[in-house]
Design a protein around this motif. Structure first.
Motif, PDB file in Angstrom:
ATOM      1  N   GLU A 189       0.967  -1.403  -0.145  1.00  0.00           N
ATOM      2  CA  GLU A 189      -0.078  -0.051   0.065  1.00  0.00           C
ATOM      3  C   GLU A 189       0.775   1.061   0.070  1.00  0.00           C
ATOM      4  OE1 GLU A 189      -1.870   2.819  -0.007  1.00  0.00           O
ATOM      5  OE2 GLU A 189      -1.896   2.880   2.204  1.00  0.00           O
ATOM      6  N   SER A 190       1.140   2.009  -1.174  1.00  0.00           N
ATOM      7  CA  SER A 190       1.931   2.973  -1.320  1.00  0.00           C
ATOM      8  C   SER A 190       1.750   4.267  -0.724  1.00  0.00           C
ATOM      9  CB  SER A 190       2.528   3.023  -2.751  1.00  0.00           C
ATOM     10  OG  SER A 190       3.002   1.844  -3.176  1.00  0.00           O
ATOM     11  N   LEU A 191       0.263   4.654  -0.564  1.00  0.00           N
ATOM     12  CA  LEU A 191       0.091   5.764   0.085  1.00  0.00           C
ATOM     13  C   LEU A 191       0.546   5.989   1.462  1.00  0.00           C
ATOM     14  CD1 LEU A 191      -1.813   8.238  -0.724  1.00  0.00           C
ATOM     15  CD2 LEU A 191      -3.767   7.161   0.610  1.00  0.00           C
ATOM     16  N   ARG A 192       0.506   4.845   2.052  1.00  0.00           N
ATOM     17  CA  ARG A 192       1.307   4.869   3.424  1.00  0.00           C
ATOM     18  C   ARG A 192       2.805   5.116   3.306  1.00  0.00           C
ATOM     19  NH1 ARG A 192       4.581   1.220   5.873  1.00  0.00           N
ATOM     20  NH2 ARG A 192       4.529   0.104   3.987  1.00  0.00           N
ATOM     21  N   ILE A 193       3.519   4.535   2.117  1.00  0.00           N
ATOM     22  CA  ILE A 193       4.796   4.666   1.843  1.00  0.00           C
ATOM     23  C   ILE A 193       5.166   6.354   1.922  1.00  0.00           C
ATOM     24  CG2 ILE A 193       6.542   4.342   0.504  1.00  0.00           C
ATOM     25  CD1 ILE A 193       5.685   1.465  -0.167  1.00  0.00           C
ATOM     26  N   PHE A 194       4.438   6.969   1.030  1.00  0.00           N
ATOM     27  CA  PHE A 194       4.553   8.464   0.896  1.00  0.00           C
ATOM     28  C   PHE A 194       4.228   9.227   1.964  1.00  0.00           C
ATOM     29  CE2 PHE A 194       4.286   6.244  -3.472  1.00  0.00           C
ATOM     30  CZ  PHE A 194       5.450   6.019  -3.573  1.00  0.00           C
ATOM     31  N   ARG A 195       3.060   8.792   2.607  1.00  0.00           N
ATOM     32  CA  ARG A 195       2.376   9.889   3.662  1.00  0.00           C
ATOM     33  C   ARG A 195       3.527   9.623   4.746  1.00  0.00           C
ATOM     34  NH1 ARG A 195      -2.167   6.775   4.923  1.00  0.00           N
ATOM     35  NH2 ARG A 195      -0.666   5.736   6.272  1.00  0.00           N
ATOM     36  N   ASP A 196       3.994   8.309   5.236  1.00  0.00           N
ATOM     37  CA  ASP A 196       4.718   8.176   6.424  1.00  0.00           C
ATOM     38  C   ASP A 196       5.970   8.226   6.232  1.00  0.00           C
ATOM     39  OD1 ASP A 196       2.045   7.851   7.558  1.00  0.00           O
ATOM     40  OD2 ASP A 196       2.330   5.501   7.743  1.00  0.00           O
ATOM     41  N   VAL A 197       6.678   8.415   5.028  1.00  0.00           N
ATOM     42  CA  VAL A 197       7.836   8.218   4.429  1.00  0.00           C
ATOM     43  C   VAL A 197       8.562   6.949   5.076  1.00  0.00           C
ATOM     44  CG1 VAL A 197      10.134   9.531   4.654  1.00  0.00           C
ATOM     45  CG2 VAL A 197       8.236  10.822   5.000  1.00  0.00           C
ATOM     46  N   ALA A 198       7.799   5.807   4.593  1.00  0.00           N
ATOM     47  CA  ALA A 198       8.272   4.433   4.880  1.00  0.00           C
ATOM     48  C   ALA A 198       9.430   4.169   3.733  1.00  0.00           C
ATOM     49  CB  ALA A 198       7.187   3.351   4.900  1.00  0.00           C
ATOM     50  N   PHE A 199      10.633   4.851   4.208  1.00  0.00           N
ATOM     51  CA  PHE A 199      11.759   4.673   2.833  1.00  0.00           C
ATOM     52  C   PHE A 199      12.179   3.185   2.951  1.00  0.00           C
ATOM     53  CE2 PHE A 199      14.011   6.331   6.635  1.00  0.00           C
ATOM     54  CZ  PHE A 199      14.900   5.396   6.824  1.00  0.00           C
ATOM     55  N   GLU A 200      11.914   2.340   4.166  1.00  0.00           N
ATOM     56  CA  GLU A 200      12.328   0.941   3.974  1.00  0.00           C
ATOM     57  C   GLU A 200      11.587   0.249   2.738  1.00  0.00           C
ATOM     58  OE1 GLU A 200       9.089   1.243   7.165  1.00  0.00           O
ATOM     59  OE2 GLU A 200      10.823   2.374   6.361  1.00  0.00           O
ATOM     60  N   ASP A 201      10.623   0.654   2.533  1.00  0.00           N
ATOM     61  CA  ASP A 201       9.640   0.023   1.379  1.00  0.00           C
ATOM     62  C   ASP A 201       9.913   0.476   0.180  1.00  0.00           C
ATOM     63  OD1 ASP A 201       8.257  -1.970   2.926  1.00  0.00           O
ATOM     64  OD2 ASP A 201       6.980  -0.349   3.556  1.00  0.00           O
ATOM     65  N   ILE A 202      10.905   1.171  -0.233  1.00  0.00           N
ATOM     66  CA  ILE A 202      11.444   1.533  -1.621  1.00  0.00           C
ATOM     67  C   ILE A 202      12.722   1.043  -1.873  1.00  0.00           C
ATOM     68  CG2 ILE A 202      12.128   3.814  -2.898  1.00  0.00           C
ATOM     69  CD1 ILE A 202      10.375   5.259  -1.084  1.00  0.00           C
ATOM     70  N   TYR A 203      12.785   0.120  -2.737  1.00  0.00           N
ATOM     71  CA  TYR A 203      13.920  -0.612  -2.984  1.00  0.00           C
ATOM     72  C   TYR A 203      13.918  -0.864  -4.447  1.00  0.00           C
ATOM     73  CZ  TYR A 203      10.652  -4.069  -0.921  1.00  0.00           C
ATOM     74  OH  TYR A 203       9.619  -4.774  -0.461  1.00  0.00           O
ATOM     75  N   TYR A 204      14.737  -1.485  -5.225  1.00  0.00           N
ATOM     76  CA  TYR A 204      15.092  -1.643  -6.747  1.00  0.00           C
ATOM     77  C   TYR A 204      13.998  -2.439  -7.250  1.00  0.00           C
ATOM     78  CZ  TYR A 204      17.224  -0.944 -11.155  1.00  0.00           C
ATOM     79  OH  TYR A 204      17.503  -0.508 -12.506  1.00  0.00           O
ATOM     80  N   GLU A 205      13.704  -3.485  -6.759  1.00  0.00           N
ATOM     81  CA  GLU A 205      12.818  -4.563  -7.356  1.00  0.00           C
ATOM     82  C   GLU A 205      11.390  -4.063  -7.540  1.00  0.00           C
ATOM     83  OE1 GLU A 205      15.211  -7.471  -4.778  1.00  0.00           O
ATOM     84  OE2 GLU A 205      14.828  -5.461  -4.847  1.00  0.00           O
ATOM     85  N   HIS A 206      11.116  -3.140  -6.596  1.00  0.00           N
ATOM     86  CA  HIS A 206       9.962  -2.541  -6.811  1.00  0.00           C
ATOM     87  C   HIS A 206       9.675  -1.409  -7.570  1.00  0.00           C
ATOM     88  CE1 HIS A 206       7.834  -3.970  -2.876  1.00  0.00           C
ATOM     89  NE2 HIS A 206       8.455  -5.369  -3.486  1.00  0.00           N
ATOM     90  N   CYS A 207       9.418  -1.458  -8.772  1.00  0.00           N
ATOM     91  CA  CYS A 207       9.598  -0.210  -9.907  1.00  0.00           C
ATOM     92  C   CYS A 207       8.044   0.267 -10.039  1.00  0.00           C
ATOM     93  CB  CYS A 207       9.836  -0.897 -11.146  1.00  0.00           C
ATOM     94  SG  CYS A 207       8.985  -2.266 -11.828  1.00  0.00           S
TER      95      CYS A 207
END
Length: 379
Positions: A189-207
């Motif tokens: 769920e990427s809204l959480r990633i950008f809202r909460d700055v969950a940078f641990e869920d941003i990695y290369y395989e996830h394009c």
């Protein structure tokens, strides 16, 4: 696409088993350059090169050694079997990993299985004896579909795909053509990633990064009916359920956020990332003065965390994992050897950083069993 975040020199695989520290330190790297579409809210890594991502027998992604995750998986499988009346049916899973979820759907409903994944390992004997299971150790693509699926399931796979619209359309080829087949999609769920700055869920395989709105809009455009959206697993997973013959102009569901909200979160992400990164760098430096610092969890979140918090992450000496298949291997990019919980006892860490907060209680209990008294932090 409007670029809003860049991070160079990221290991191109985070779940590959690396045999030596030298190989880990020399691991291939790529760049992350996230862009957002102001028209639909879709986010992707514009610098992604699919030739750099490896999916093979060396890919070790399973979470099935966690009691917390297994409880979630069983509840999800039970729910799908009941609501979709999956009894004596055929389930197709694209990106089935080691096959644990597909095996659950077969066991709970007496269903037959067709699975696609180049990293599937038949030696693990996931399926109960007598289960009708046809496992294809290859990628799914145009021409792969057999038109047999009463349910086509694609979990934690779409985020690895470039060209998601075309891929979504090919999933229809795996569905029975009678119009009654269903599709079940699960992505981060990427809204959480950008809202909460969950940078641990941003990695290369996830394009590719989906929010409820962008996922629903994409599937409608691909010709699906979107019946249900949900967010599960402590807000980390986004699911979509639907069928074929949908109306791309159908009214949005209540969960679908506005495109502008995604654009706004993206615009604020860079400065907020820098602030959060500085907090973690300071914490690592402070704890390392007291004694060894360890990460719990050696998968994608750990690889992303170690890259994002460099150079302070060089002070992280140890990484722990409960998955026995990962132990003794080395972290791509940074080279820490992956330890078992028992090995951590001899390290006597001053601090343990948990890579996923949903496992905090499970890990705290294990630390207590091992007699490890360490400060416990969670992302």
């Amino acid at each position: 696409m409007e670029t809003f975040f860049r991070l160079p020199g990221v290991p191109v695989n985070s779940c590959i088993l690396v045999d030596t520290r030298e190989e880990a330190l020399a691991f291939p790297r790529g760049d992350i350059e996230l862009g957002v579409c102001a028209g639909c809210g879709f986010v992707c890594n514009q610098a992604f090169d699919p030739r750099l991502a490896e999916y093979s027998g060396r890919y070790e992604e399973t979470q099935a050694y966690s009691p917390t995750f297994n409880k979630f998986h069983l509840a999800l499988a039970s729910d799908l079997v009941e609501r979709f009346r999956l009894r004596g049916k055929t389930v197709v899973e694209v990106g089935c990993g080691k096959g644990e979820f597909l095996a659950l759907l077969c066991k709970l409903g007496g269903n037959a299985a067709i699975g696609y994944d180049p990293g599937y390992d038949p030696k693990r004997a996931i399926f109960e004896q007598g289960t009708q299971a046809r496992m294809i150790r290859d990628f799914y693509g145009p021409g792969s579909g057999t038109g047999e699926g009463d349910l086509v399931c694609c979990k934690m796979t779409l985020e690895h795909i470039r060209g998601t619209h075309d891929f979504a359309r090919t999933l229809r080829d795996a569905m029975k053509p009678d119009g009654h087949a269903s599709v079940f999609i699960q992505v981060p769920e990427s809204l959480r990633i950008f809202r909460d700055v969950a940078f641990e869920d941003i990695y290369y395989e996830h394009c590719s990064y989906f929010t409820p709105g962008s996922l629903a809009r994409m599937f409608r455009k691909a010709g699906y009916r979107v019946d249900r959206l949900d967010v599960t697993y402590a807000g980390q997973y986004l699911t979509l359920e639907g069928g074929v013959a949908g109306d791309r102009n159908a009214a949005p569901l209540a969960m679908e956020e506005s495109v502008q909200s995604v654009v706004d979160f993206a615009a604020a992400f860079g400065p907020r990332f820098e602030a959060k990164r500085a907090e973690w760098q300071a914490r690592i430096e402070d704890e390392s003065r007291k004694g060894p610092v360890a990460l719990w969890g050696s998968g994608s979140k750990a690889v992303a965390f170690l890259r994002a918090t460099a150079p302070a992450s060089q002070l992280v000496e140890h990484v722990v994992d409960i998955n026995p298949h990962r132990r003794g291997h080395f972290m791509p990019g940074t080279g820490q050897r992956i330890l078992s919980p028992e090995e951590l006892r001899a390290v006597a860490p001053a601090a343990v950083i948990v890579m996923n907060s949903i496992y905090r209680d499970e890990i705290a209990a294990e630390l207590s069993r091992q007699g490890i008294a360490a400060a416990l932090y969670t992302l």
